[in-house]
Write a protein that holds these residues in place. Structure first.
Motif, mmCIF file in Angstrom:
data_model
loop_
_atom_site.group_PDB
_atom_site.id
_atom_site.type_symbol
_atom_site.label_atom_id
_atom_site.label_comp_id
_atom_site.label_asym_id
_atom_site.label_seq_id
_atom_site.Cartn_x
_atom_site.Cartn_y
_atom_site.Cartn_z
ATOM 1 N N GLN A 142 -72.652 -59.138 12.885
ATOM 2 C CA GLN A 142 -71.575 -59.206 11.906
ATOM 3 C C GLN A 142 -70.823 -57.886 11.857
ATOM 4 O O GLN A 142 -69.591 -57.864 11.741
ATOM 5 C CB GLN A 142 -72.127 -59.547 10.525
ATOM 6 N N LYS A 143 -71.562 -56.770 11.976
ATOM 7 C CA LYS A 143 -70.905 -55.463 11.941
ATOM 8 C C LYS A 143 -69.975 -55.287 13.143
ATOM 9 O O LYS A 143 -68.849 -54.785 13.003
ATOM 10 C CB LYS A 143 -71.944 -54.347 11.927
ATOM 11 N N ASP A 149 -66.892 -57.296 12.489
ATOM 12 C CA ASP A 149 -66.029 -56.649 11.496
ATOM 13 C C ASP A 149 -65.309 -55.441 12.111
ATOM 14 O O ASP A 149 -64.136 -55.187 11.812
ATOM 15 C CB ASP A 149 -66.852 -56.197 10.288
ATOM 16 N N ASP A 150 -66.020 -54.695 12.959
ATOM 17 C CA ASP A 150 -65.401 -53.548 13.637
ATOM 18 C C ASP A 150 -64.263 -54.011 14.552
ATOM 19 O O ASP A 150 -63.223 -53.340 14.657
ATOM 20 C CB ASP A 150 -66.429 -52.785 14.451
#
Length: 400
Positions: A183-184, A187-188
Protein backbone atom coordinates in the motif's frame (compact mmCIF):
# COMPACT_ATOMS: atom_id res chain seq x y z
CA UNK A 1 11.97 8.08 -30.71
CA UNK A 2 12.54 9.82 -34.05
CA UNK A 3 15.44 11.99 -32.87
CA UNK A 4 17.53 13.33 -35.73
CA UNK A 5 16.58 10.55 -38.15
CA UNK A 6 14.55 12.82 -40.41
CA UNK A 7 13.92 12.25 -44.10
CA UNK A 8 11.16 12.95 -46.61
CA UNK A 9 9.76 12.10 -50.01
CA UNK A 10 7.76 14.29 -52.39
CA UNK A 11 4.30 13.52 -53.72
CA UNK A 12 2.80 16.06 -56.13
CA UNK A 13 5.39 18.54 -54.96
CA UNK A 14 4.29 18.10 -51.34
CA UNK A 15 7.01 17.19 -48.85
CA UNK A 16 5.98 14.13 -46.82
CA UNK A 17 8.12 13.90 -43.65
CA UNK A 18 9.52 10.58 -42.55
CA UNK A 19 12.06 8.78 -40.44
CA UNK A 20 13.88 5.48 -40.60
CA UNK A 21 15.07 2.57 -38.52
CA UNK A 22 17.04 -0.57 -39.28
CA UNK A 23 15.34 -3.82 -40.24
CA UNK A 24 16.11 -7.12 -41.92
CA UNK A 25 14.38 -8.01 -45.17
CA UNK A 26 14.44 -11.66 -46.19
CA UNK A 27 15.01 -12.17 -49.89
CA UNK A 28 15.45 -15.78 -50.89
CA UNK A 29 17.61 -17.31 -48.18
CA UNK A 30 19.46 -14.10 -47.29
CA UNK A 31 18.58 -11.52 -44.65
CA UNK A 32 19.44 -7.99 -45.82
CA UNK A 33 20.07 -5.26 -43.25
CA UNK A 34 18.37 -2.18 -44.63
CA UNK A 35 16.60 1.05 -43.73
CA UNK A 36 12.90 0.81 -43.01
CA UNK A 37 11.57 4.26 -43.95
CA UNK A 38 8.30 5.36 -42.34
CA UNK A 39 6.32 8.34 -43.65
CA UNK A 40 3.72 10.59 -42.03
CA UNK A 41 1.03 9.63 -44.57
CA UNK A 42 1.18 6.02 -43.38
CA UNK A 43 3.34 4.57 -46.15
CA UNK A 44 6.38 2.43 -45.33
CA UNK A 45 9.30 1.85 -47.67
CA UNK A 46 10.60 -1.70 -47.18
CA UNK A 47 11.96 -2.17 -50.71
CA UNK A 48 8.37 -1.45 -51.76
CA UNK A 49 6.24 1.54 -50.78
CA UNK A 50 3.37 -0.09 -48.90
CA UNK A 51 0.48 0.80 -46.61
CA UNK A 52 0.38 -0.20 -42.94
CA UNK A 53 -1.91 -3.15 -43.76
CA UNK A 54 0.44 -4.32 -46.51
CA UNK A 55 3.41 -3.89 -44.16
CA UNK A 56 1.65 -6.13 -41.64
CA UNK A 57 1.31 -8.81 -44.33
CA UNK A 58 5.04 -8.58 -45.04
CA UNK A 59 5.72 -9.03 -41.34
CA UNK A 60 3.41 -12.06 -41.11
CA UNK A 61 5.01 -13.64 -44.17
CA UNK A 62 8.53 -13.09 -42.85
CA UNK A 63 9.50 -10.82 -45.75
CA UNK A 64 10.28 -8.16 -43.14
CA UNK A 65 12.04 -10.45 -40.70
CA UNK A 66 11.95 -10.44 -36.91
CA UNK A 67 13.02 -14.09 -36.57
CA UNK A 68 16.71 -14.54 -37.40
CA UNK A 69 17.62 -18.23 -37.74
CA UNK A 70 20.94 -19.58 -36.49
CA UNK A 71 23.42 -19.88 -39.35
CA UNK A 72 21.34 -17.88 -41.84
CA UNK A 73 23.21 -15.72 -44.34
CA UNK A 74 23.02 -11.96 -43.78
CA UNK A 75 24.17 -9.01 -45.86
CA UNK A 76 24.52 -5.26 -45.71
CA UNK A 77 24.66 -3.95 -49.27
CA UNK A 78 28.15 -2.82 -50.32
CA UNK A 79 29.38 -3.22 -46.75
CA UNK A 80 29.63 -6.81 -45.49
CA UNK A 81 28.11 -10.26 -45.40
CA UNK A 82 28.05 -12.79 -42.56
CA UNK A 83 26.11 -15.63 -40.97
CA UNK A 84 24.10 -15.36 -37.79
CA UNK A 85 25.65 -16.98 -34.74
CA UNK A 86 23.48 -17.11 -31.61
CA UNK A 87 21.28 -14.23 -32.82
CA UNK A 88 19.05 -12.53 -30.27
CA UNK A 89 16.14 -10.31 -31.23
CA UNK A 90 13.67 -8.49 -29.06
CA UNK A 91 11.11 -7.86 -31.76
CA UNK A 92 8.09 -9.84 -32.93
CA UNK A 93 5.86 -8.93 -35.89
CA UNK A 94 3.31 -7.52 -33.42
CA UNK A 95 5.89 -5.38 -31.61
CA UNK A 96 7.45 -3.99 -34.76
CA UNK A 97 4.02 -3.16 -36.20
CA UNK A 98 3.05 -1.38 -32.97
CA UNK A 99 6.30 0.61 -32.98
CA UNK A 100 5.72 1.64 -36.61
CA UNK A 101 2.18 2.79 -35.78
CA UNK A 102 3.60 4.86 -32.90
CA UNK A 103 6.15 6.39 -35.26
CA UNK A 104 3.41 7.44 -37.71
CA UNK A 105 1.56 9.11 -34.82
CA UNK A 106 4.75 10.92 -33.79
CA UNK A 107 5.38 12.14 -37.34
CA UNK A 108 1.89 13.62 -37.38
CA UNK A 109 2.22 15.26 -33.98
CA UNK A 110 -0.44 12.95 -32.53
CA UNK A 111 -0.22 11.18 -29.16
CA UNK A 112 1.39 7.77 -29.53
CA UNK A 113 0.63 4.82 -27.27
CA UNK A 114 2.85 6.19 -24.49
CA UNK A 115 1.23 9.61 -24.59
CA UNK A 116 -2.23 8.03 -24.56
CA UNK A 117 -1.26 6.05 -21.47
CA UNK A 118 -0.04 9.16 -19.67
CA UNK A 119 -3.26 10.94 -20.64
CA UNK A 120 -5.17 8.08 -19.00
CA UNK A 121 -3.07 8.64 -15.85
CA UNK A 122 -4.22 12.28 -15.83
CA UNK A 123 -7.84 11.12 -16.02
CA UNK A 124 -7.23 8.76 -13.09
CA UNK A 125 -5.66 11.51 -10.97
CA UNK A 126 -8.74 13.67 -11.57
CA UNK A 127 -11.18 10.86 -10.71
CA UNK A 128 -9.56 7.97 -8.82
CA UNK A 129 -11.93 5.14 -9.57
CA UNK A 130 -10.95 1.55 -10.23
CA UNK A 131 -12.43 1.85 -13.72
CA UNK A 132 -10.10 4.73 -14.51
CA UNK A 133 -7.10 2.86 -13.09
CA UNK A 134 -8.09 -0.15 -15.21
CA UNK A 135 -8.09 2.18 -18.22
CA UNK A 136 -4.52 3.19 -17.33
CA UNK A 137 -3.60 -0.49 -17.14
CA UNK A 138 -5.10 -1.20 -20.56
CA UNK A 139 -3.34 1.84 -22.08
CA UNK A 140 -0.04 0.72 -20.53
CA UNK A 141 -0.35 -2.74 -22.07
CA UNK A 142 -0.99 -1.05 -25.44
CA UNK A 143 2.53 0.43 -25.32
CA UNK A 144 4.91 -1.88 -27.21
CA UNK A 145 6.77 -3.94 -24.62
CA UNK A 146 10.07 -2.72 -26.06
CA UNK A 147 9.06 0.86 -25.16
CA UNK A 148 7.97 0.27 -21.55
CA UNK A 149 11.07 1.70 -19.90
CA UNK A 150 11.16 5.47 -20.34
CA UNK A 151 7.51 6.43 -20.79
CA UNK A 152 7.91 8.89 -17.92
CA UNK A 153 11.16 10.34 -19.25
CA UNK A 154 12.68 9.66 -15.81
CA UNK A 155 16.21 8.28 -16.13
CA UNK A 156 16.38 7.53 -12.40
CA UNK A 157 13.10 5.77 -11.73
CA UNK A 158 12.44 4.79 -15.32
CA UNK A 159 8.82 3.54 -15.43
CA UNK A 160 8.65 2.02 -11.97
CA UNK A 161 5.95 4.41 -10.60
CA UNK A 162 3.81 3.65 -13.66
CA UNK A 163 4.21 -0.11 -13.25
CA UNK A 164 3.24 0.16 -9.57
CA UNK A 165 0.19 2.28 -10.39
CA UNK A 166 -1.17 -0.07 -13.06
CA UNK A 167 -0.57 -3.17 -10.90
CA UNK A 168 -2.22 -1.82 -7.76
CA UNK A 169 -1.82 -2.98 -4.12
CA UNK A 170 -1.30 -6.70 -3.62
CA UNK A 171 -0.41 -7.40 -7.25
CA UNK A 172 3.06 -8.29 -8.57
CA UNK A 173 4.09 -5.52 -11.03
CA UNK A 174 5.69 -6.14 -14.40
CA UNK A 175 9.40 -6.76 -14.01
CA UNK A 176 9.15 -8.40 -10.59
CA UNK A 177 8.78 -12.12 -10.06
CA UNK A 178 7.37 -12.43 -6.56
CA UNK A 179 7.04 -9.18 -4.57
CA UNK A 180 3.53 -7.64 -4.73
CA UNK A 181 2.92 -3.92 -4.50
CA UNK A 182 2.50 -2.70 -0.92
CA UNK A 183 0.00 0.00 0.00
CA UNK A 184 2.87 2.36 0.79
CA UNK A 185 4.52 1.75 -2.59
CA UNK A 186 1.19 2.39 -4.28
CA UNK A 187 0.63 5.63 -2.33
CA UNK A 188 4.18 6.73 -3.22
CA UNK A 189 3.45 6.10 -6.90
CA UNK A 190 0.26 8.16 -6.74
CA UNK A 191 2.19 10.96 -4.98
CA UNK A 192 4.84 10.77 -7.73
CA UNK A 193 2.20 11.38 -10.39
CA UNK A 194 0.60 14.18 -8.37
CA UNK A 195 3.94 15.96 -8.18
CA UNK A 196 4.60 15.27 -11.85
CA UNK A 197 1.22 16.76 -12.76
CA UNK A 198 1.94 19.85 -10.65
CA UNK A 199 5.28 20.44 -12.35
CA UNK A 200 3.77 19.99 -15.80
CA UNK A 201 0.94 22.41 -15.03
CA UNK A 202 3.50 25.07 -14.23
CA UNK A 203 4.99 24.90 -17.69
CA UNK A 204 3.59 27.78 -19.68
CA UNK A 205 4.24 25.89 -22.90
CA UNK A 206 2.47 22.71 -21.89
CA UNK A 207 0.87 20.84 -24.79
CA UNK A 208 -2.06 18.68 -23.60
CA UNK A 209 -2.00 15.00 -24.47
CA UNK A 210 -4.90 15.04 -26.91
CA UNK A 211 -5.90 13.62 -30.25
CA UNK A 212 -7.43 10.51 -31.78
CA UNK A 213 -6.75 7.11 -30.24
CA UNK A 214 -6.14 5.70 -33.72
CA UNK A 215 -4.44 7.24 -36.79
CA UNK A 216 -6.41 8.96 -39.53
CA UNK A 217 -7.30 7.05 -42.68
CA UNK A 218 -4.14 5.39 -44.05
CA UNK A 219 -2.81 6.06 -47.52
CA UNK A 220 -4.32 4.14 -50.43
CA UNK A 221 -2.03 2.91 -53.18
CA UNK A 222 -3.49 2.79 -56.70
CA UNK A 223 -1.08 0.41 -58.40
CA UNK A 224 -0.32 0.62 -62.09
CA UNK A 225 -2.74 -1.48 -64.12
CA UNK A 226 -4.66 -1.58 -67.37
CA UNK A 227 -8.20 -2.64 -66.42
CA UNK A 228 -9.90 -3.71 -69.67
CA UNK A 229 -13.55 -3.89 -68.66
CA UNK A 230 -15.92 -2.55 -66.06
CA UNK A 231 -16.99 -4.81 -63.22
CA UNK A 232 -19.82 -4.62 -60.71
CA UNK A 233 -17.53 -4.10 -57.73
CA UNK A 234 -14.29 -2.51 -58.98
CA UNK A 235 -13.06 -1.25 -55.61
CA UNK A 236 -10.26 1.29 -55.66
CA UNK A 237 -9.29 0.32 -59.22
CA UNK A 238 -12.23 2.46 -60.32
CA UNK A 239 -10.29 5.54 -59.19
CA UNK A 240 -7.60 4.98 -61.78
CA UNK A 241 -7.71 7.18 -64.88
CA UNK A 242 -7.43 4.11 -67.11
CA UNK A 243 -10.51 2.45 -65.60
CA UNK A 244 -12.96 1.86 -68.53
CA UNK A 245 -15.68 4.35 -67.65
CA UNK A 246 -16.60 6.11 -70.93
CA UNK A 247 -17.02 9.87 -70.48
CA UNK A 248 -18.65 12.47 -72.67
CA UNK A 249 -16.56 15.58 -73.14
CA UNK A 250 -17.86 18.34 -75.43
CA UNK A 251 -19.90 15.86 -77.43
CA UNK A 252 -17.12 13.29 -77.85
CA UNK A 253 -17.21 9.97 -76.00
CA UNK A 254 -13.91 8.62 -74.72
CA UNK A 255 -13.49 5.09 -73.34
CA UNK A 256 -11.68 6.36 -70.23
CA UNK A 257 -10.09 9.44 -68.73
CA UNK A 258 -6.76 8.17 -70.07
CA UNK A 259 -8.16 8.06 -73.63
CA UNK A 260 -9.47 11.62 -73.29
CA UNK A 261 -6.33 13.00 -71.70
CA UNK A 262 -3.93 11.64 -74.30
CA UNK A 263 -6.25 12.45 -77.21
CA UNK A 264 -6.50 16.06 -76.08
CA UNK A 265 -2.71 16.24 -75.73
CA UNK A 266 -2.04 15.48 -79.40
CA UNK A 267 -1.40 18.30 -81.86
CA UNK A 268 -2.68 16.44 -84.93
CA UNK A 269 -6.46 16.00 -85.20
CA UNK A 270 -6.16 12.60 -86.92
CA UNK A 271 -3.94 11.34 -84.12
CA UNK A 272 -6.43 12.65 -81.55
CA UNK A 273 -9.18 10.68 -83.28
CA UNK A 274 -7.05 7.52 -83.37
CA UNK A 275 -6.24 7.76 -79.68
CA UNK A 276 -9.92 8.28 -78.86
CA UNK A 277 -10.78 5.11 -80.82
CA UNK A 278 -8.03 2.97 -79.25
CA UNK A 279 -9.38 -0.33 -77.94
CA UNK A 280 -7.61 -0.02 -74.57
CA UNK A 281 -5.94 2.53 -72.34
CA UNK A 282 -2.63 0.80 -73.02
CA UNK A 283 -3.12 1.23 -76.77
CA UNK A 284 -4.07 4.88 -76.26
CA UNK A 285 -0.85 5.48 -74.30
CA UNK A 286 1.25 3.79 -76.99
CA UNK A 287 -0.28 5.95 -79.72
CA UNK A 288 0.22 9.08 -77.66
CA UNK A 289 3.87 8.24 -76.97
CA UNK A 290 4.73 8.79 -80.63
CA UNK A 291 2.53 11.87 -81.07
CA UNK A 292 3.55 15.52 -81.02
CA UNK A 293 2.16 17.40 -78.04
CA UNK A 294 0.01 20.47 -78.49
CA UNK A 295 1.80 23.73 -77.82
CA UNK A 296 1.42 24.80 -74.21
CA UNK A 297 0.28 21.33 -73.11
CA UNK A 298 2.63 21.24 -70.12
CA UNK A 299 0.89 24.33 -68.73
CA UNK A 300 -2.64 23.10 -69.33
CA UNK A 301 -2.42 19.39 -68.51
CA UNK A 302 -3.27 19.65 -64.80
CA UNK A 303 -6.38 21.73 -65.51
CA UNK A 304 -7.38 19.34 -68.30
CA UNK A 305 -6.99 16.32 -66.03
CA UNK A 306 -9.08 18.00 -63.34
CA UNK A 307 -11.89 18.68 -65.82
CA UNK A 308 -11.79 15.10 -67.09
CA UNK A 309 -11.93 13.65 -63.59
CA UNK A 310 -14.82 15.93 -62.75
CA UNK A 311 -16.61 14.60 -65.83
CA UNK A 312 -15.95 11.02 -64.77
CA UNK A 313 -17.25 11.39 -61.23
CA UNK A 314 -20.19 13.54 -62.30
CA UNK A 315 -21.30 11.08 -64.93
CA UNK A 316 -20.78 8.02 -62.70
CA UNK A 317 -22.26 8.59 -59.22
CA UNK A 318 -21.32 5.05 -58.15
CA UNK A 319 -17.65 5.81 -58.82
CA UNK A 320 -17.97 9.14 -56.99
CA UNK A 321 -19.25 7.13 -54.04
CA UNK A 322 -16.05 5.06 -54.04
CA UNK A 323 -14.00 8.24 -54.07
CA UNK A 324 -16.00 9.74 -51.21
CA UNK A 325 -15.45 6.61 -49.11
CA UNK A 326 -11.69 7.22 -49.12
CA UNK A 327 -12.29 10.06 -46.66
CA UNK A 328 -9.11 11.95 -45.80
CA UNK A 329 -6.77 9.23 -47.04
CA UNK A 330 -3.81 10.16 -49.22
CA UNK A 331 -4.24 8.48 -52.62
CA UNK A 332 -0.96 7.39 -54.20
CA UNK A 333 -1.18 6.88 -57.95
CA UNK A 334 1.34 4.70 -59.79
CA UNK A 335 1.78 5.12 -63.55
CA UNK A 336 4.80 3.49 -65.15
CA UNK A 337 4.08 5.39 -68.39
CA UNK A 338 4.31 8.84 -66.79
CA UNK A 339 7.00 10.41 -64.67
CA UNK A 340 4.66 13.35 -64.08
CA UNK A 341 1.40 11.72 -62.98
CA UNK A 342 2.71 8.53 -61.38
CA UNK A 343 4.05 8.61 -57.83
CA UNK A 344 6.17 5.54 -58.64
CA UNK A 345 7.67 5.10 -55.15
CA UNK A 346 7.99 8.85 -54.59
CA UNK A 347 10.08 9.59 -57.67
CA UNK A 348 7.49 11.52 -59.72
CA UNK A 349 6.93 15.23 -60.11
CA UNK A 350 3.24 14.91 -59.32
CA UNK A 351 0.45 12.52 -58.47
CA UNK A 352 -1.94 14.74 -60.33
CA UNK A 353 -4.91 12.51 -61.20
CA UNK A 354 -5.32 11.53 -57.58
CA UNK A 355 -4.86 14.99 -56.13
CA UNK A 356 -7.19 16.44 -58.72
CA UNK A 357 -9.82 13.80 -58.08
CA UNK A 358 -9.79 14.49 -54.36
CA UNK A 359 -10.04 18.24 -54.95
CA UNK A 360 -12.93 17.73 -57.36
CA UNK A 361 -15.18 15.95 -54.92
CA UNK A 362 -14.49 16.55 -51.22
CA UNK A 363 -17.61 18.64 -50.75
CA UNK A 364 -19.94 16.38 -52.71
CA UNK A 365 -22.76 15.05 -50.55
CA UNK A 366 -24.92 12.03 -51.20
CA UNK A 367 -28.02 14.18 -50.94
CA UNK A 368 -26.55 17.14 -52.83
CA UNK A 369 -27.76 19.01 -55.91
CA UNK A 370 -28.86 17.01 -58.92
CA UNK A 371 -28.48 17.57 -62.62
CA UNK A 372 -31.34 18.39 -64.91
CA UNK A 373 -32.39 14.76 -65.30
CA UNK A 374 -32.73 14.44 -61.53
CA UNK A 375 -30.46 11.42 -61.22
CA UNK A 376 -26.80 12.44 -61.26
CA UNK A 377 -25.34 14.12 -58.15
CA UNK A 378 -23.31 17.26 -58.64
CA UNK A 379 -19.64 17.14 -57.69
CA UNK A 380 -18.77 20.79 -57.01
CA UNK A 381 -15.34 22.29 -56.71
CA UNK A 382 -13.98 23.48 -53.36
CA UNK A 383 -15.82 26.68 -52.55
CA UNK A 384 -18.53 25.80 -55.08
CA UNK A 385 -20.75 23.72 -52.82
CA UNK A 386 -24.38 23.77 -53.86
CA UNK A 387 -23.94 24.89 -57.44
CA UNK A 388 -25.62 22.80 -60.14
CA UNK A 389 -23.53 21.00 -62.72
CA UNK A 390 -23.13 22.66 -66.07
CA UNK A 391 -21.55 20.96 -69.07
CA UNK A 392 -17.94 19.88 -68.72
CA UNK A 393 -15.56 22.48 -70.11
CA UNK A 394 -12.05 21.29 -70.90
CA UNK A 395 -9.57 24.17 -70.73
CA UNK A 396 -8.53 25.32 -74.20
CA UNK A 397 -5.02 24.54 -75.37
CA UNK A 398 -3.56 26.62 -78.20
CA UNK A 399 -3.12 24.71 -81.45
CA UNK A 400 0.47 23.89 -82.31
Amino acid sequence: MIGNRITFRKADGVRIPGTWRHAFIRNGGTFFLTDLVIYADGLIDCWDLVTVDEFEQKLRSGRVATDLPEGAEASAHDLASWRFSEPRTWLTPELLLAEVRDTIDQLNGRPDSTARCLAAVDVFLADRTEDNRAAVHAAYLAIPKTRRRYALGDMDRKDWPLKVLVAGPGVVPEGRSDEPVSQKAYDDAVAYFEERARLISERSSRVPADGPATPHAPAIQLYHSYPRQRVDDPGMVALRSDYPAPIDVEGITYSSVTHAYWALSAADSSVRAAIARADSAYAACKLAADATRREGWEHARTAVMTALLRAKYTQYPELAEILMETGDATLIYDDADSSFWGDNAGRAAATGPVVSSNSSAPNCTRSGPESANGTEPCLPDRGDVGSHRARVDVPAVPEG
